[in-house]
Design a protein around this motif. Structure first.
Motif, PDB file in Angstrom:
ATOM      1  N   ARG A   1       0.503  18.488   8.103  1.00  0.00           N
ATOM      2  CA  ARG A   1       1.578  19.458   7.852  1.00  0.00           C
ATOM      3  C   ARG A   1       2.947  18.780   7.819  1.00  0.00           C
ATOM      4  N   VAL A   2       3.197  17.891   8.770  1.00  0.00           N
ATOM      5  CA  VAL A   2       4.494  17.221   8.829  1.00  0.00           C
ATOM      6  C   VAL A   2       4.619  16.188   7.706  1.00  0.00           C
ATOM      7  N   ALA A   3       3.568  15.413   7.463  1.00  0.00           N
ATOM      8  CA  ALA A   3       3.609  14.361   6.447  1.00  0.00           C
ATOM      9  C   ALA A   3       3.889  14.923   5.060  1.00  0.00           C
ATOM     10  N   ALA A   4       3.358  16.106   4.774  1.00  0.00           N
ATOM     11  CA  ALA A   4       3.501  16.689   3.444  1.00  0.00           C
ATOM     12  C   ALA A   4       4.685  17.642   3.336  1.00  0.00           C
ATOM     13  N   GLY A   5       5.451  17.808   4.416  1.00  0.00           N
ATOM     14  CA  GLY A   5       6.557  18.756   4.407  1.00  0.00           C
ATOM     15  C   GLY A   5       7.913  18.087   4.458  1.00  0.00           C
ATOM     16  N   ASP A   6       8.945  18.916   4.503  1.00  0.00           N
ATOM     17  CA  ASP A   6      10.320  18.421   4.544  1.00  0.00           C
ATOM     18  C   ASP A   6      11.042  18.782   5.831  1.00  0.00           C
TER      19      ASP A   6
ATOM     20  N   LEU B   1       0.819  -1.209   0.000  1.00  0.00           N
ATOM     21  CA  LEU B   1       0.000   0.000   0.000  1.00  0.00           C
ATOM     22  C   LEU B   1       0.857   1.265   0.000  1.00  0.00           C
ATOM     23  N   ALA B   2       2.055   1.181   0.564  1.00  0.00           N
ATOM     24  CA  ALA B   2       2.905   2.362   0.704  1.00  0.00           C
ATOM     25  C   ALA B   2       3.657   2.726  -0.572  1.00  0.00           C
ATOM     26  N   ARG B   3       3.673   1.860  -1.558  1.00  0.00           N
ATOM     27  CA  ARG B   3       4.414   2.170  -2.793  1.00  0.00           C
ATOM     28  C   ARG B   3       3.850   3.431  -3.435  1.00  0.00           C
ATOM     29  N   GLY B   4       4.712   4.392  -3.693  1.00  0.00           N
ATOM     30  CA  GLY B   4       4.305   5.641  -4.315  1.00  0.00           C
ATOM     31  C   GLY B   4       3.805   6.690  -3.340  1.00  0.00           C
ATOM     32  N   ALA B   5       3.733   6.345  -2.039  1.00  0.00           N
ATOM     33  CA  ALA B   5       3.252   7.310  -1.042  1.00  0.00           C
ATOM     34  C   ALA B   5       4.397   8.173  -0.538  1.00  0.00           C
ATOM     35  N   ALA B   6       4.107   9.437  -0.287  1.00  0.00           N
ATOM     36  CA  ALA B   6       5.105  10.334   0.296  1.00  0.00           C
ATOM     37  C   ALA B   6       5.267  10.077   1.782  1.00  0.00           C
ATOM     38  N   SER B   7       4.199   9.590   2.420  1.00  0.00           N
ATOM     39  CA  SER B   7       4.284   9.312   3.852  1.00  0.00           C
ATOM     40  C   SER B   7       3.340   8.192   4.240  1.00  0.00           C
TER      41      SER B   7
ATOM     42  N   ALA C   1       8.829   6.097   1.871  1.00  0.00           N
ATOM     43  CA  ALA C   1       7.863   7.026   2.456  1.00  0.00           C
ATOM     44  C   ALA C   1       8.309   7.444   3.849  1.00  0.00           C
ATOM     45  N   GLY C   2       8.062   8.693   4.228  1.00  0.00           N
ATOM     46  CA  GLY C   2       8.304   9.121   5.588  1.00  0.00           C
ATOM     47  C   GLY C   2       7.276   8.482   6.515  1.00  0.00           C
ATOM     48  N   LEU C   3       7.678   8.208   7.755  1.00  0.00           N
ATOM     49  CA  LEU C   3       6.781   7.574   8.718  1.00  0.00           C
ATOM     50  C   LEU C   3       6.421   8.562   9.823  1.00  0.00           C
ATOM     51  N   VAL C   4       5.141   8.891   9.920  1.00  0.00           N
ATOM     52  CA  VAL C   4       4.622   9.755  10.972  1.00  0.00           C
ATOM     53  C   VAL C   4       3.934   8.863  12.001  1.00  0.00           C
ATOM     54  N   ILE C   5       4.495   8.799  13.204  1.00  0.00           N
ATOM     55  CA  ILE C   5       3.941   7.974  14.273  1.00  0.00           C
ATOM     56  C   ILE C   5       3.069   8.862  15.167  1.00  0.00           C
ATOM     57  N   ILE C   6       1.828   8.493  15.318  1.00  0.00           N
ATOM     58  CA  ILE C   6       0.955   9.207  16.249  1.00  0.00           C
ATOM     59  C   ILE C   6       1.197   8.613  17.634  1.00  0.00           C
ATOM     60  N   GLY C   7       1.830   9.387  18.508  1.00  0.00           N
ATOM     61  CA  GLY C   7       2.244   8.880  19.803  1.00  0.00           C
ATOM     62  C   GLY C   7       1.459   9.478  20.951  1.00  0.00           C
TER      63      GLY C   7
END
Length: 328
Positions: free
Chosen positions: A215-220, A65-71, A104-110
């Motif tokens: 904001r974080v998932a779509a940024g650098d 599912l993550a192939r091609g995803a930015a995050s 893909a970048g990994l955003v962990i909701i902690g």
């Protein structure tokens, strides 16, 4: 415009999806069932979100599912509070593997469990000093993810919130919604299972989690460290109940707290109450999240407290219509 994978279709997953879509991105929203009844983006962006079913602990499926995803946004909420030991490790491993394989970048909701028992407001750079097994699980997830980031294998960040409230939360995920707001709307005094009614506590509004995650998932500029979700100043249970009664136009009622001894005794036979022992310190003394660094860095502010409560009260009344006519 980029594409993102959001794992978990609870309140945080849906809020993140809505925020990403509002920024012009597309999303694959994955949950165990593949069914999402609340889709706030559907009216304006019906084609921006694909909803699928996936086991978030299945490394191969998540990687596909993550192939091609930015995050990848890990907004998974394990089905039971009593089974974190078995539920979280495969999800943590699968999301890290998917991020490494896909780029893909990994955003962990902690959360804040990893800080342990604190004596001052919590900041992002405070050390992880968990005092229970749930805190150790979350701290270990972050430590492993950050180590892989520092070795250059993945890009990761963790977004930490205090206890959630707001529209769209799932059952048993919000003290403020389930215990305080629902009781007052139904004309009952709130009964809190642990803590003190006069201890300051931070409450994080779910849409604010989604806005920061998007904001974080779509940024650098947010990778490689933890961030605290913008959160309004702390309120005690008593203060929160007074505010809810005022804004909802219902009778103010005193918050009752289950005595500590009864909670301990209940833990002998009720698994959920037994698990609460680890975190009851969070409600017995000040438990305050400081989000100033995040607010300055990303120019974000928490939704004003009264505004957030009004929206939450309206949502709770809508989901349980019988409450709408409750008299003061």
């Amino acid at each position: 415009m980029t594409h993102h994978l959001v794992l978990g279709a609870g309140g945080v997953g849906r809020s993140t999806t809505s925020a990403l879509v509002a920024l012009g991105h597309t999303v694959t929203l994955a949950s165990r069932s593949g069914r999402v009844t609340e889709q706030p983006w559907a009216a304006t962006h019906p084609d921006a979100v694909e909803i699928v079913a996936v086991d978030a602990g299945d490394s191969a499926a998540v990687t596909a599912l993550a192939r091609g995803a930015a995050s990848i946004v890990n907004a998974v909420n394990p089905p039971s509070y009593t089974t974190w030991d078995t539920d979280w490790p495969p999800v943590a491993a699968a999301t890290l593997a998917a991020a490494e394989a896909s780029g893909a970048g990994l955003v962990i909701i902690g959360n804040l469990y990893g800080y342990g028992e604190v004596a001052a407001p919590m900041h992002e750079d405070d050390p992880m000093r968990p005092t229970g097994h749930k805190g150790r699980i979350r701290a270990d997830m972050w430590t492993e993810a950050l180590a892989r980031h520092e070795r250059g294998h993945v890009r990761v960040t963790e977004l930490r919130s205090s206890d959630y409230f707001g529209p769209g939360t799932t059952p048993r995920t919000s003290y403020l919604n389930d215990v305080v707001i629902d009781a007052l709307l139904a004309g009952r005094p709130p009964v809190v299972p642990a803590g003190r009614a006069d201890a300051p506590h931070s409450w994080t509004y779910v849409p604010d989690v989604g806005r920061l995650a998007a904001r974080v998932a779509a940024g650098d500029d947010g990778w490689g460290r933890a961030w605290h979700v913008p959160t309004a100043p702390a309120r005690t249970f008593d203060e929160a109940a007074t505010d809810v009664a005022r804004l909802a136009g219902v009778k103010q009622r005193r918050v009752r707290v289950l005595p500590r001894s009864l909670g301990t005794a209940a833990g002998l036979v009720v698994p959920f109450m037994r698990e609460l022992r680890e975190t009851r310190h969070q409600f017995e003394r000040p438990f305050v999240l400081d989000s100033e660094l995040t607010q300055r860095t990303f120019d974000l502010r928490p939704t004003p407290w009264d505004e957030a409560l009004v929206a939450t009260i309206a949502a709770r009344r809508t989901t349980t219509p019988a409450r709408a006519g409750t008299a003061a």
